[in-house]
Motif scaffolding. Structure first.
Motif, PDB file in Angstrom:
ATOM      1  N   LYS A  28       0.854  -1.183   0.000  1.00 27.55           N
ATOM      2  CA  LYS A  28       0.000   0.000   0.000  1.00 27.55           C
ATOM      3  C   LYS A  28       0.891   1.234   0.000  1.00 27.55           C
ATOM      4  O   LYS A  28       1.767   1.375   0.850  1.00 27.55           O
ATOM      5  CB  LYS A  28      -0.911   0.007   1.218  1.00 27.55           C
ATOM      6  N   LEU A  29       0.671   2.097  -0.975  1.00 23.90           N
ATOM      7  CA  LEU A  29       1.515   3.287  -1.116  1.00 23.90           C
ATOM      8  C   LEU A  29       0.641   4.527  -1.107  1.00 23.90           C
ATOM      9  O   LEU A  29      -0.284   4.651  -1.902  1.00 23.90           O
ATOM     10  CB  LEU A  29       2.323   3.229  -2.423  1.00 23.90           C
ATOM     11  N   SER A  30       0.922   5.434  -0.192  1.00 20.40           N
ATOM     12  CA  SER A  30       0.270   6.740  -0.172  1.00 20.40           C
ATOM     13  C   SER A  30       1.362   7.791  -0.099  1.00 20.40           C
ATOM     14  O   SER A  30       2.483   7.511   0.335  1.00 20.40           O
ATOM     15  CB  SER A  30      -0.672   6.868   1.036  1.00 20.40           C
ATOM     16  N   GLY A  31       1.052   8.988  -0.540  1.00 15.49           N
ATOM     17  CA  GLY A  31       2.084  10.010  -0.522  1.00 15.49           C
ATOM     18  C   GLY A  31       1.586  11.347  -0.989  1.00 15.49           C
ATOM     19  O   GLY A  31       0.438  11.500  -1.438  1.00 15.49           O
ATOM     20  N   ASN A  32       2.476  12.329  -0.852  1.00 18.48           N
ATOM     21  CA  ASN A  32       2.217  13.683  -1.313  1.00 18.48           C
ATOM     22  C   ASN A  32       3.270  14.058  -2.341  1.00 18.48           C
ATOM     23  O   ASN A  32       4.474  13.840  -2.119  1.00 18.48           O
ATOM     24  CB  ASN A  32       2.255  14.678  -0.145  1.00 18.48           C
ATOM     25  N   ILE A  33       2.828  14.609  -3.458  1.00 18.74           N
ATOM     26  CA  ILE A  33       3.727  15.018  -4.533  1.00 18.74           C
ATOM     27  C   ILE A  33       3.888  16.534  -4.459  1.00 18.74           C
ATOM     28  O   ILE A  33       2.906  17.274  -4.448  1.00 18.74           O
ATOM     29  CB  ILE A  33       3.181  14.596  -5.905  1.00 18.74           C
ATOM     30  N   ILE A  34       5.135  17.001  -4.395  1.00 19.63           N
ATOM     31  CA  ILE A  34       5.421  18.436  -4.302  1.00 19.63           C
ATOM     32  C   ILE A  34       6.437  18.817  -5.359  1.00 19.63           C
ATOM     33  O   ILE A  34       7.115  17.959  -5.942  1.00 19.63           O
ATOM     34  CB  ILE A  34       5.946  18.806  -2.893  1.00 19.63           C
ATOM     35  N   ASN A  35       6.580  20.128  -5.602  1.00 20.48           N
ATOM     36  CA  ASN A  35       7.582  20.628  -6.534  1.00 20.48           C
ATOM     37  C   ASN A  35       8.810  21.100  -5.766  1.00 20.48           C
ATOM     38  O   ASN A  35       8.918  20.909  -4.551  1.00 20.48           O
ATOM     39  CB  ASN A  35       7.006  21.745  -7.410  1.00 20.48           C
ATOM     40  N   ASP A  36       9.742  21.742  -6.465  1.00 15.47           N
ATOM     41  CA  ASP A  36      10.976  22.188  -5.821  1.00 15.47           C
ATOM     42  C   ASP A  36      10.742  23.279  -4.787  1.00 15.47           C
ATOM     43  O   ASP A  36      11.618  23.547  -3.954  1.00 15.47           O
ATOM     44  CB  ASP A  36      11.967  22.695  -6.877  1.00 15.47           C
ATOM     45  N   GLU A  37       9.593  23.939  -4.842  1.00 10.63           N
ATOM     46  CA  GLU A  37       9.281  24.995  -3.889  1.00 10.63           C
ATOM     47  C   GLU A  37       8.376  24.500  -2.764  1.00 10.63           C
ATOM     48  O   GLU A  37       7.736  25.287  -2.076  1.00 10.63           O
ATOM     49  CB  GLU A  37       8.608  26.161  -4.625  1.00 10.63           C
ATOM     50  N   ASP A  38       8.312  23.170  -2.590  1.00  8.03           N
ATOM     51  CA  ASP A  38       7.518  22.532  -1.532  1.00  8.03           C
ATOM     52  C   ASP A  38       6.027  22.839  -1.645  1.00  8.03           C
ATOM     53  O   ASP A  38       5.308  22.843  -0.641  1.00  8.03           O
ATOM     54  CB  ASP A  38       8.029  22.955  -0.142  1.00  8.03           C
ATOM     55  N   GLN A  39       5.544  23.082  -2.854  1.00  2.69           N
ATOM     56  CA  GLN A  39       4.124  23.313  -3.088  1.00  2.69           C
ATOM     57  C   GLN A  39       3.491  22.043  -3.652  1.00  2.69           C
ATOM     58  O   GLN A  39       4.128  21.324  -4.426  1.00  2.69           O
ATOM     59  CB  GLN A  39       3.915  24.478  -4.061  1.00  2.69           C
ATOM     60  N   PRO A  40       2.234  21.748  -3.268  1.00  2.00           N
ATOM     61  CA  PRO A  40       1.580  20.534  -3.779  1.00  2.00           C
ATOM     62  C   PRO A  40       1.471  20.548  -5.299  1.00  2.00           C
ATOM     63  O   PRO A  40       1.219  21.590  -5.902  1.00  2.00           O
ATOM     64  CB  PRO A  40       0.198  20.577  -3.115  1.00  2.00           C
ATOM     65  N   LEU A  41       1.681  19.382  -5.896  1.00  2.00           N
ATOM     66  CA  LEU A  41       1.591  19.239  -7.350  1.00  2.00           C
ATOM     67  C   LEU A  41       0.276  18.519  -7.670  1.00  2.00           C
ATOM     68  O   LEU A  41       0.152  17.313  -7.471  1.00  2.00           O
ATOM     69  CB  LEU A  41       2.785  18.448  -7.888  1.00  2.00           C
ATOM     70  N   SER A  42      -0.692  19.285  -8.152  1.00  2.00           N
ATOM     71  CA  SER A  42      -2.023  18.732  -8.404  1.00  2.00           C
ATOM     72  C   SER A  42      -2.071  17.965  -9.720  1.00  2.00           C
ATOM     73  O   SER A  42      -1.367  18.298 -10.680  1.00  2.00           O
ATOM     74  CB  SER A  42      -3.060  19.868  -8.430  1.00  2.00           C
ATOM     75  N   PHE A  43      -2.926  16.955  -9.766  1.00  2.00           N
ATOM     76  CA  PHE A  43      -3.250  16.203 -10.986  1.00  2.00           C
ATOM     77  C   PHE A  43      -2.013  15.572 -11.628  1.00  2.00           C
ATOM     78  O   PHE A  43      -1.920  15.493 -12.854  1.00  2.00           O
ATOM     79  CB  PHE A  43      -3.976  17.102 -11.989  1.00  2.00           C
TER      80      PHE A  43
END
Length: 255
Positions: A28-43
């Motif tokens: 089971k894998l869950s996580g948060n995807i962010i960019n280089d500026e620590d902002q959420p990466l949607s879609f």
């Protein structure tokens, strides 16, 4: 206190039942995807390359999926370098919560120069070979007016106004042309970052000639690309891919 213990016991039983129903060796894998500026990466697209299934992160960059130990997971988003996850024999648990950082991808476009003719000599030859040259427009003469030669005012210490005015007028014209060219270049750069062959290939799985045919078939207007979000573009490309596939009895192969 008794009710609290019952709730804990029920939750433990539910977790045990879920674990029993999960396929053996699944993770089971869950996580948060962010960019280089620590902002959420949607879609962002999270794809299981082994089963060719996947999910899309929500507006907060969160995603969840279940996969087998030897499956390979790819995380991709338009304008970012793809990331890959593979556990294999190194997996020590069956439940992971990760934070995945995506780096922006830079696209280098080659300079292209477009000429109306092959060279200057071809342009001269085309002018000389023209049969129907435009006739000179007839002069309009106002009765009582002077239609003879006129002397252009020259710049001199006594009459510098016309010279200065012409210089400012020419400079303003060139500056306006430079601004318009810069605005058009910046717009083309923005469009190429949002919609290009690389991102369309990632979404559709098409390559080489099939990808070129699809790009010609699915030609979006510049205004639509500019005002659309990444999510809208992905949906539009998928809809267009469906129409592209239906035009032939054999669907183009995906990777």
């Amino acid at each position: 206190m008794r009710h609290f213990l019952l709730i804990i016991g029920f939750c433990s039983f539910a977790f045990w039942a879920t674990a029993q129903n999960s396929p053996e060796g699944s993770i089971k894998l869950s996580g948060n995807i962010i960019n280089d500026e620590d902002q959420p990466l949607s879609f962002a697209t999270v794809t299981n390359l082994t089963t060719e299934t996947g999910v899309i992160s929500n507006e907060e960059g969160f995603f969840y999926l279940t996969f087998q130990q030897n499956d390979t997971i790819r995380i991709s988003s338009v304008g970012f370098e793809p990331a890959f996850i593979y556990f294999g024999d190194t997996a020590q648990a069956n439940n992971y919560d990760l934070q995945i950082r995506m780096s922006e991808q830079t696209y280098e476009l080659e300079n292209v120069t477009v000429f109306a003719f092959k060279d200057v000599e071809s342009f001269k030859r085309a002018i000389l070979e023209m049969d129907d040259l435009p006739e000179e427009s007839p002069k309009v003469v106002v009765p009582g007016s002077y239609d003879g030669p006129r002397r252009e005012p020259k710049a001199s210490p006594l009459n510098p106004v016309s010279f200065i005015a012409s210089q400012f007028s020419r400079r303003a014209k060139y500056e306006r042309m430079a601004r318009e060219a810069k605005q058009d270049y910046d717009r083309r750069q923005r469009l190429s970052r949002k919609y290009n062959r690389e991102m369309v290939g990632e979404i559709t799985g098409l390559t080489d000639g099939s990808l070129d045919d699809f790009m010609i078939f699915c030609r979006f207007e510049d205004d639509f690309i500019e005002r659309s979000s990444q999510y809208d573009l992905v949906l539009a490309i998928n809809r267009c891919y469906t129409d592209f596939s239906e035009q032939d009895t054999t669907e183009p192969e995906r990777n």
